[in-house]
Write a protein that holds these residues in place. Structure first.
Motif, PDB file in Angstrom:
ATOM      1  N   GLY A 247      11.268  -9.251   6.007  1.00 34.64           N
ATOM      2  CA  GLY A 247      10.292  -9.076   7.082  1.00 34.64           C
ATOM      3  C   GLY A 247      10.751  -8.224   8.241  1.00 34.64           C
ATOM      4  O   GLY A 247       9.935  -7.866   9.106  1.00 34.64           O
TER       5      GLY A 247
ATOM      6  N   VAL B 269      -1.471  -5.079   2.290  1.00 37.92           N
ATOM      7  CA  VAL B 269      -0.216  -5.131   3.036  1.00 37.92           C
ATOM      8  C   VAL B 269       0.064  -3.788   3.723  1.00 37.92           C
ATOM      9  O   VAL B 269       1.196  -3.464   4.041  1.00 37.92           O
ATOM     10  N   GLU B 270      -1.016  -3.021   3.915  1.00 33.83           N
ATOM     11  CA  GLU B 270      -0.957  -1.750   4.643  1.00 33.83           C
ATOM     12  C   GLU B 270      -0.098  -0.696   3.934  1.00 33.83           C
ATOM     13  O   GLU B 270       0.553   0.123   4.572  1.00 33.83           O
TER      14      GLU B 270
ATOM     15  N   GLU C 287      -4.716  -9.094  -1.339  1.00 37.75           N
ATOM     16  CA  GLU C 287      -4.487  -8.848   0.083  1.00 37.75           C
ATOM     17  C   GLU C 287      -4.003  -7.419   0.300  1.00 37.75           C
ATOM     18  O   GLU C 287      -3.396  -6.806  -0.586  1.00 37.75           O
TER      19      GLU C 287
ATOM     20  N   ASN D 171       3.698  -2.550   5.401  1.00 36.04           N
ATOM     21  CA  ASN D 171       4.079  -3.440   6.505  1.00 36.04           C
ATOM     22  C   ASN D 171       4.947  -4.577   5.972  1.00 36.04           C
ATOM     23  O   ASN D 171       4.448  -5.457   5.267  1.00 36.04           O
TER      24      ASN D 171
ATOM     25  N   ALA E  87       2.208 -12.372   1.767  1.00 36.52           N
ATOM     26  CA  ALA E  87       1.052 -12.128   0.903  1.00 36.52           C
ATOM     27  C   ALA E  87       1.356 -12.500  -0.542  1.00 36.52           C
ATOM     28  O   ALA E  87       0.520 -13.105  -1.231  1.00 36.52           O
TER      29      ALA E  87
ATOM     30  N   ARG F  77       6.153  -7.111   7.386  1.00 38.68           N
ATOM     31  CA  ARG F  77       5.822  -8.438   7.905  1.00 38.68           C
ATOM     32  C   ARG F  77       4.695  -9.091   7.097  1.00 38.68           C
ATOM     33  O   ARG F  77       4.502 -10.301   7.174  1.00 38.68           O
ATOM     34  N   LEU F  78       3.971  -8.287   6.330  1.00 40.06           N
ATOM     35  CA  LEU F  78       2.852  -8.808   5.559  1.00 40.06           C
ATOM     36  C   LEU F  78       3.191  -9.053   4.095  1.00 40.06           C
ATOM     37  O   LEU F  78       2.588  -9.906   3.448  1.00 40.06           O
TER      38      LEU F  78
END
Length: 391
Positions: free
Chosen positions: A45, A82-83, A80, A148, A155, A150-151
């Motif tokens: 992360g 996650v960019e 999801e 990203n 996820a 952090r995602l």
């Protein structure tokens, strides 16, 4: 106390452990993930978020290709975003010797189905007019990108749970032992057992491997990361510098919201006992100077946040991945040396395949824990990958 049973136990809820749990559920195996803190809290992360293939240790490219294909399908796979975006990855060189290294790598990478485009000074300035004239060569990998961090791990963990996995956070393994055919893990939250155990504990992986008699020379360091205030989105590709001088090894990316995320140059030591790593402000100031060296227009941006985390590094700069050489039913996926983020989905898929079938369609032999009884690869073999080392 009655133990909770599963087909597979995974210690470590970072991207590797969470992705393995997800893909194990796709293969019908029951799985429990035990995470000592929060999912994705450490290396998974806090990293740079680079999804790049160029510059890797060449035998790692098949795994990177498999992972890149999964990155492109993540919304449909895990439900999801996650960019992840495809921006390209542009690696720059300041000197003739850097250009020679990039050319040699491009030539060798063709045998591993990675096509790179080399750009000389004029082509660089034409396509990327914001670059300084110090950059004399660039290597572009057009299908790489960033996401990203952090995602990503959370996820995958949520997707694994939706598929039927159990993920237990704030659950440190107090004892781990092999009892008969099963591994038994005792925690404050209860006892868990399974005939298969995967260690995906990042910088703590070597400590667990040592309990089973396998020594891994892993060291903990903290990346030096920062982000600027948002400005107009202008820098699409991830940019990095290949160099023999670690003080020049900067990398950065801009996200569509406008912030510029950067890291590199020197790492700081990290403490696995306290699970803490510090940012050295002198290194941050040095990084800002290196950013200005690549793109003079970045000189006026204000840094709004810095951070670090605990990552595990090995001297040969490649991970530990695959079966134990000492204990049946024991598997490893840790020590990704600061460049594991891109590999995460592929690692999970490959480890699930290995656990479920006993073999993999993607070669992972160079990452075996048994290699520590053999000489390390030469420094020259790894030089390009070391120059690219980032998350």
């Amino acid at each position: 106390m009655i133990a909770t049973q599963a087909d597979v136990l995974i210690i470590g809820g970072g991207l590797m452990g969470s992705a393995t749990a997800f893909f194990l559920r796709q293969r019908g195996l029951s799985v429990i993930v035990l995470e000592r803190g929060l999912v994705g809290q450490q290396a998974s992360g806090v990293n740079f978020g680079n999804v790049r293939r160029q510059g890797r240790f060449l035998p790692q490219l098949p795994l990177a290709h498999r992972s890149r294909a999964l990155w492109g399908r993540l919304p449909e796979l895990i439900g999801e975003d996650v960019e992840f975006i495809v921006t390209g990855h542009l690696c720059l060189g300041y000197r003739d010797e850097d250009g020679e290294a990039l050319e040699a790598y491009r030539s060798a990478a063709r045998d591993y189905d990675l096509d790179l485009e080399l750009l000389g000074p004029n082509a660089l300035r034409e396509r990327f007019p914001y670059l300084s004239r110090e950059a004399i060569i660039g290597s572009m990998s057009p299908d790489d990108g960033h996401a990203n961090p952090r995602l990503a791990a959370p996820a995958f963990a949520r997707a694994a749970i939706r598929a039927g996995a159990t993920v237990v956070e704030n659950c440190e393994a107090l004892t781990i032992e092999k009892v008969g055919e099963d591994f038994v893990v005792q925690t404050a939250a209860g006892i868990y057992r399974a005939p298969i155990l995967q260690i995906s504990a990042g910088a703590w992986g070597a400590q667990i491997a040592e309990r089973f008699g396998e020594l891994v020379p892993l060291k903990a360091f903290g990346p030096q990361m920062a982000v600027t205030e948002p400005v107009r989105y202008a820098f699409k590709p991830v940019l990095s510098v290949t160099t023999r001088d670690p003080l020049e090894g900067i990398y950065f990316r801009q996200i569509p919201r406008g912030n510029v995320i950067f890291g590199g140059c020197l790492r700081e030591s990290a403490d696995i006992d306290t699970a803490r790593a510090q940012v050295n402000p002198d290194n941050t100031l040095h990084q800002v100077g290196q950013l200005r060296r690549i793109v003079p227009a970045l000189a006026s941006l204000r840094v709004i946040r810095v951070w670090s985390g605990v990552e595990g590094y090995l001297d040969d700069n490649i991970p530990v991945m695959g079966v134990s050489s000492a204990v049946p039913g024991l598997y490893y996926a840790f020590g990704f040396c600061g460049h594991g983020f891109q590999l995460g989905p592929g690692v999970g898929d490959v480890m699930a395949e290995l656990i479920a079938t006993g073999q993999t369609s993607t070669p992972i032999a160079p990452f075996a824990i048994s290699r520590f009884a053999r000489p390390s690869p030469s420094e020259e073999t790894l030089r390009v990958d070391e120059a690219f080392t980032e998350q």
